[in-house]
Motif scaffolding. Structure first.
Motif, PDB file in Angstrom:
ATOM      1  N   THR A   1      -5.980  21.125   5.539  1.00 43.60           N
ATOM      2  CA  THR A   1      -5.203  19.963   5.978  1.00 43.60           C
ATOM      3  C   THR A   1      -4.671  20.194   7.389  1.00 43.60           C
ATOM      4  OG1 THR A   1      -3.074  20.831   5.220  1.00 43.60           O
ATOM      5  CG2 THR A   1      -4.367  19.590   3.612  1.00 43.60           C
ATOM      6  N   ALA A   2      -4.171  19.127   7.989  1.00 42.58           N
ATOM      7  CA  ALA A   2      -3.465  19.241   9.262  1.00 42.58           C
ATOM      8  C   ALA A   2      -2.223  18.367   9.189  1.00 42.58           C
ATOM      9  CB  ALA A   2      -4.360  18.786  10.404  1.00 42.58           C
ATOM     10  N   HIS A   3      -1.197  18.730   9.931  1.00 40.26           N
ATOM     11  CA  HIS A   3       0.004  17.893   9.966  1.00 40.26           C
ATOM     12  C   HIS A   3      -0.347  16.522  10.548  1.00 40.26           C
ATOM     13  CE1 HIS A   3       3.344  21.136   9.677  1.00 40.26           C
ATOM     14  NE2 HIS A   3       2.348  21.380   8.865  1.00 40.26           N
ATOM     15  N   VAL A   4       0.349  15.509  10.041  1.00 37.64           N
ATOM     16  CA  VAL A   4       0.061  14.145  10.464  1.00 37.64           C
ATOM     17  C   VAL A   4       0.866  13.817  11.726  1.00 37.64           C
ATOM     18  CG1 VAL A   4       0.308  11.729   9.787  1.00 37.64           C
ATOM     19  CG2 VAL A   4      -0.526  13.424   8.134  1.00 37.64           C
TER      20      VAL A   4
ATOM     21  N   ILE B   1       3.725   5.239   4.107  1.00 40.03           N
ATOM     22  CA  ILE B   1       2.907   6.433   4.340  1.00 40.03           C
ATOM     23  C   ILE B   1       3.822   7.649   4.312  1.00 40.03           C
ATOM     24  CG2 ILE B   1       1.446   7.641   6.022  1.00 40.03           C
ATOM     25  CD1 ILE B   1       0.570   4.847   7.020  1.00 40.03           C
ATOM     26  N   ILE B   2       3.544   8.586   3.413  1.00 40.82           N
ATOM     27  CA  ILE B   2       4.383   9.774   3.261  1.00 40.82           C
ATOM     28  C   ILE B   2       3.497  11.010   3.431  1.00 40.82           C
ATOM     29  CG2 ILE B   2       5.994  10.996   1.738  1.00 40.82           C
ATOM     30  CD1 ILE B   2       6.189   8.303   0.167  1.00 40.82           C
ATOM     31  N   ASP B   3       3.959  11.931   4.253  1.00 41.33           N
ATOM     32  CA  ASP B   3       3.137  13.124   4.477  1.00 41.33           C
ATOM     33  C   ASP B   3       3.926  14.149   5.272  1.00 41.33           C
ATOM     34  OD1 ASP B   3       0.702  14.698   4.490  1.00 41.33           O
ATOM     35  OD2 ASP B   3      -0.328  12.766   4.371  1.00 41.33           O
ATOM     36  N   TYR B   4       3.406  15.380   5.364  1.00 38.42           N
ATOM     37  CA  TYR B   4       4.039  16.332   6.255  1.00 38.42           C
ATOM     38  C   TYR B   4       3.459  16.139   7.645  1.00 38.42           C
ATOM     39  CZ  TYR B   4       0.137  19.095   4.288  1.00 38.42           C
ATOM     40  OH  TYR B   4      -1.071  19.521   3.797  1.00 38.42           O
ATOM     41  N   GLY B   5       4.340  16.247   8.626  1.00 41.91           N
ATOM     42  CA  GLY B   5       3.871  15.998   9.977  1.00 41.91           C
ATOM     43  C   GLY B   5       5.032  15.870  10.928  1.00 41.91           C
ATOM     44  N   HIS B   6       4.717  15.394  12.152  1.00 45.20           N
ATOM     45  CA  HIS B   6       5.731  15.311  13.196  1.00 45.20           C
ATOM     46  C   HIS B   6       5.877  13.869  13.687  1.00 45.20           C
ATOM     47  CE1 HIS B   6       1.968  17.417  14.283  1.00 45.20           C
ATOM     48  NE2 HIS B   6       1.800  16.351  15.035  1.00 45.20           N
ATOM     49  N   CYS B   7       7.099  13.549  14.146  1.00 44.48           N
ATOM     50  CA  CYS B   7       7.399  12.193  14.611  1.00 44.48           C
ATOM     51  C   CYS B   7       6.859  11.952  16.012  1.00 44.48           C
ATOM     52  CB  CYS B   7       8.900  11.953  14.618  1.00 44.48           C
ATOM     53  SG  CYS B   7       9.602  12.009  12.984  1.00 44.48           S
TER      54      CYS B   7
ATOM     55  N   LEU C   1       0.841  -1.207   0.000  1.00 42.02           N
ATOM     56  CA  LEU C   1       0.000   0.000   0.000  1.00 42.02           C
ATOM     57  C   LEU C   1       0.869   1.248   0.000  1.00 42.02           C
ATOM     58  CD1 LEU C   1      -3.168   0.712   2.076  1.00 42.02           C
ATOM     59  CD2 LEU C   1      -1.201   2.225   2.373  1.00 42.02           C
ATOM     60  N   ILE C   2       0.459   2.238  -0.763  1.00 40.55           N
ATOM     61  CA  ILE C   2       1.146   3.530  -0.699  1.00 40.55           C
ATOM     62  C   ILE C   2       0.132   4.654  -0.465  1.00 40.55           C
ATOM     63  CG2 ILE C   2       3.296   3.088  -1.945  1.00 40.55           C
ATOM     64  CD1 ILE C   2       2.041   3.558  -4.498  1.00 40.55           C
ATOM     65  N   ALA C   3       0.560   5.666   0.277  1.00 36.16           N
ATOM     66  CA  ALA C   3      -0.311   6.810   0.555  1.00 36.16           C
ATOM     67  C   ALA C   3       0.564   8.044   0.643  1.00 36.16           C
ATOM     68  CB  ALA C   3      -1.052   6.598   1.870  1.00 36.16           C
ATOM     69  N   ASN C   4       0.453   8.920  -0.353  1.00 33.52           N
ATOM     70  CA  ASN C   4       1.201  10.176  -0.313  1.00 33.52           C
ATOM     71  C   ASN C   4       0.224  11.330  -0.135  1.00 33.52           C
ATOM     72  OD1 ASN C   4       3.774  11.679  -0.701  1.00 33.52           O
ATOM     73  ND2 ASN C   4       2.599  12.587  -2.371  1.00 33.52           N
ATOM     74  N   GLU C   5       0.438  12.138   0.887  1.00 30.68           N
ATOM     75  CA  GLU C   5      -0.439  13.274   1.182  1.00 30.68           C
ATOM     76  C   GLU C   5      -1.910  12.866   1.227  1.00 30.68           C
ATOM     77  OE1 GLU C   5       0.116  17.230   0.245  1.00 30.68           O
ATOM     78  OE2 GLU C   5       2.136  17.024  -0.561  1.00 30.68           O
ATOM     79  N   PHE C   6      -2.187  11.722   1.810  1.00 29.48           N
ATOM     80  CA  PHE C   6      -3.571  11.287   2.020  1.00 29.48           C
ATOM     81  C   PHE C   6      -4.003  11.585   3.455  1.00 29.48           C
ATOM     82  CE2 PHE C   6      -6.387   7.936   3.695  1.00 29.48           C
ATOM     83  CZ  PHE C   6      -7.494   8.135   2.887  1.00 29.48           C
ATOM     84  N   PHE C   7      -3.177  11.223   4.425  1.00 26.18           N
ATOM     85  CA  PHE C   7      -3.598  11.340   5.833  1.00 26.18           C
ATOM     86  C   PHE C   7      -3.800  12.802   6.266  1.00 26.18           C
ATOM     87  CE2 PHE C   7      -3.700   7.085   7.660  1.00 26.18           C
ATOM     88  CZ  PHE C   7      -3.100   6.335   6.656  1.00 26.18           C
ATOM     89  N   ASP C   8      -3.078  13.742   5.630  1.00 26.51           N
ATOM     90  CA  ASP C   8      -3.232  15.152   6.027  1.00 26.51           C
ATOM     91  C   ASP C   8      -4.609  15.699   5.663  1.00 26.51           C
ATOM     92  OD1 ASP C   8      -3.171  16.732   3.397  1.00 26.51           O
ATOM     93  OD2 ASP C   8      -1.367  15.537   3.208  1.00 26.51           O
TER      94      ASP C   8
ATOM     95  N   LEU D   1      10.356  18.396   6.526  1.00 23.90           N
ATOM     96  CA  LEU D   1       8.966  18.482   6.974  1.00 23.90           C
ATOM     97  C   LEU D   1       8.212  17.195   6.650  1.00 23.90           C
ATOM     98  CD1 LEU D   1       6.529  20.053   8.050  1.00 23.90           C
ATOM     99  CD2 LEU D   1       6.198  20.980   5.754  1.00 23.90           C
ATOM    100  N   PHE D   2       8.483  16.626   5.480  1.00 30.26           N
ATOM    101  CA  PHE D   2       7.813  15.395   5.074  1.00 30.26           C
ATOM    102  C   PHE D   2       8.503  14.188   5.705  1.00 30.26           C
ATOM    103  CE2 PHE D   2       4.590  16.327   1.804  1.00 30.26           C
ATOM    104  CZ  PHE D   2       4.726  17.693   1.766  1.00 30.26           C
ATOM    105  N   LYS D   3       7.669  13.257   6.214  1.00 25.77           N
ATOM    106  CA  LYS D   3       8.179  12.057   6.872  1.00 25.77           C
ATOM    107  C   LYS D   3       7.682  10.820   6.129  1.00 25.77           C
ATOM    108  CE  LYS D   3       9.467  14.656  10.511  1.00 25.77           C
ATOM    109  NZ  LYS D   3       8.946  15.971  10.121  1.00 25.77           N
ATOM    110  N   VAL D   4       8.409   9.732   6.322  1.00 25.13           N
ATOM    111  CA  VAL D   4       8.036   8.465   5.696  1.00 25.13           C
ATOM    112  C   VAL D   4       7.980   7.385   6.771  1.00 25.13           C
ATOM    113  CG1 VAL D   4       8.574   6.848   3.837  1.00 25.13           C
ATOM    114  CG2 VAL D   4       9.359   9.216   3.669  1.00 25.13           C
ATOM    115  N   LEU D   5       6.853   6.696   6.822  1.00 30.85           N
ATOM    116  CA  LEU D   5       6.649   5.606   7.786  1.00 30.85           C
ATOM    117  C   LEU D   5       6.348   4.335   7.002  1.00 30.85           C
ATOM    118  CD1 LEU D   5       6.006   4.868  10.892  1.00 30.85           C
ATOM    119  CD2 LEU D   5       3.612   5.138  10.221  1.00 30.85           C
ATOM    120  N   ALA D   6       7.031   3.248   7.350  1.00 32.20           N
ATOM    121  CA  ALA D   6       6.710   1.971   6.708  1.00 32.20           C
ATOM    122  C   ALA D   6       6.095   1.036   7.741  1.00 32.20           C
ATOM    123  CB  ALA D   6       7.966   1.355   6.100  1.00 32.20           C
TER     124      ALA D   6
END
Ligand code: SAH
Length: 365
Positions: free
Chosen positions: A274-277, A239-245, A151-158, A341-346
């Protein structure tokens, strides 16, 4: 006032103030007047530009990442290639083109696109007509048939609706949208609202008065559903998006129109909201599977070889094109642009090897 603004004002008059999540869900997803339902918001002429629209390199590297994950999954002869919120379909198109290096991957894949906007579904269909794999559209991940999945999701969760809470001496109180003097305004709910139970303990312990907690129940539910599926049938998600760890107490709600910040209560349906993830919340929700990262997009793309790919493309390009390739590469990885700013989570099956790009631990803010 727009039709959607009138509809929301009437709803508030009848039922009382609505949560920011309800406001956001209607502003983005109202079947006729929602922001994503009406138009194509992407690209240089749109309201914002996303990584796959900046450069083909982004989707290509993710395509190769998927091929490697499929190899690590022991090359199942059938699997679902799922994308959440594919936008114009560029990421999937570039990923599938790059993945042609392994014809067996192509013949094993069936693509499943989760997209709520009919206008964007039509664009995706057009873009992917020669992609070489069967494609099915769904409203929700639960409709995707069971089985191994990438599965891939770019700028979906925001884009998923959030609730906002403010820390008061008496506890967390939800910020609501109300309507007065012909405009939408924010007002604190005097009572405790149910989503407050989702506010992480760590935030409650540390939050000073006035701090903001942002909660995204839809995002938490989707991350949990992805992890459950992967734990049961095998596979991986990116999962790729802008947000905080780590959980944050910042107000990150923002609206964008014509590449500029826009007041989010001014014109529901007319601007992207949008909101940061909160990647810590997603990782927590996905504990049923293995978690890798989050790491920064810059680290991720550099480790997948984006600089080498940029050089390769430049060798076949004109001077002007080479300059564009170089600046697109910088835009994606530079810390002053999208790199930090953009983070990647697997998320991957716990028995699988560490996914490419996540091999070494890295410190991210
Ligand atoms: N991934 C694309 C587009 C990002 S914009 C890119 O990187 O360019 C967000 C996308 O998610 C849009 O396609 C939007 O229509 C879709 N979307 C937003 N909320 C959704 C929801 N709840 N269910 C399905 N799709 C949604």
């Amino acid at each position: 006032m727009s039709t959607l603004a009138q509809f929301l004002a009437r709803r508030i008059a009848l039922q009382g103030p609505i949560s920011i999540a309800t406001y956001m869900a209607e502003a983005l997803g109202h079947p006729q007047h929602g922001y994503y339902m009406r138009q194509d918001p992407f690209g240089r002429d749109g309201d914002f530009i996303t990584a796959p629209e900046i450069s083909q390199m982004f989707g290509e590297l993710i395509g190769l990442w998927c091929v490697e994950m499929w190899r690590l999954m022991d090359q199942p002869t059938r699997f679902q290639l799922v994308e959440l919120g594919p936008g114009r379909g560029s990421l999937m198109a570039d990923a599938l083109r790059a993945a042609r290096v392994r014809p067996e991957f192509h013949s094993a894949a069936s693509a499943h696109l989760i997209e709520s906007s009919p206008a964007l579904r039509a664009l995706q269909q057009q873009r992917l007509q020669h992609a070489g794999v069967g494609i099915t559209w769904h409203d929700d991940l639960v409709q995707v048939p069971a089985g191994p999945m990438i599965l891939i999701a770019n700028e979906f969760f925001d884009a998923l609706p959030i609730h906002q809470f403010e820390r008061r001496p008496e506890g967390w109180r939800e910020r609501m949208v109300s309507f007065a003097d012909d405009k939408f305004t924010l007002a604190l709910n005097r009572h405790v609202t149910p989503q407050a139970v989702l506010i992480p303990e760590a935030l409650t312990r540390a939050a000073p008065a006035g701090a903001i907690a942002e909660i995204c129940p839809a995002g938490i539910a989707i991350a949990a559903a992805i992890a459950d599926r992967i734990a049961e049938f095998g596979g991986a998600a990116l999962i790729i998006d802008y947000g905080h760890c780590r959980h944050s107490t910042a107000n990150t709600l923002q609206a964008m129109r014509n590449h500029a910040v826009h007041e989010f209560l001014a014109d529901p349906g007319g601007a992207d909201i949008t909101a940061h993830v909160d990647f810590a919340a997603l990782a927590d929700a996905a504990r049923a599977a293995g978690i890798h990262g989050p790491i920064s997009q810059g680290d991720f793309l550099r480790r997948l070889g984006i600089e080498f790919r940029a050089m390769q493309l430049s060798q076949r390009a004109t001077v002007a094109q080479a300059r564009d390739i170089d600046s697109a590469c910088k835009r994606l990885i530079d810390p002053s642009e999208m790199g930090t700013l953009f983070k990647v989570l697997a998320i991957s099956h716990p028995d699988m090897a560490v996914p490419p790009g996540f091999e070494q631990p890295v410190e991210t803010a």
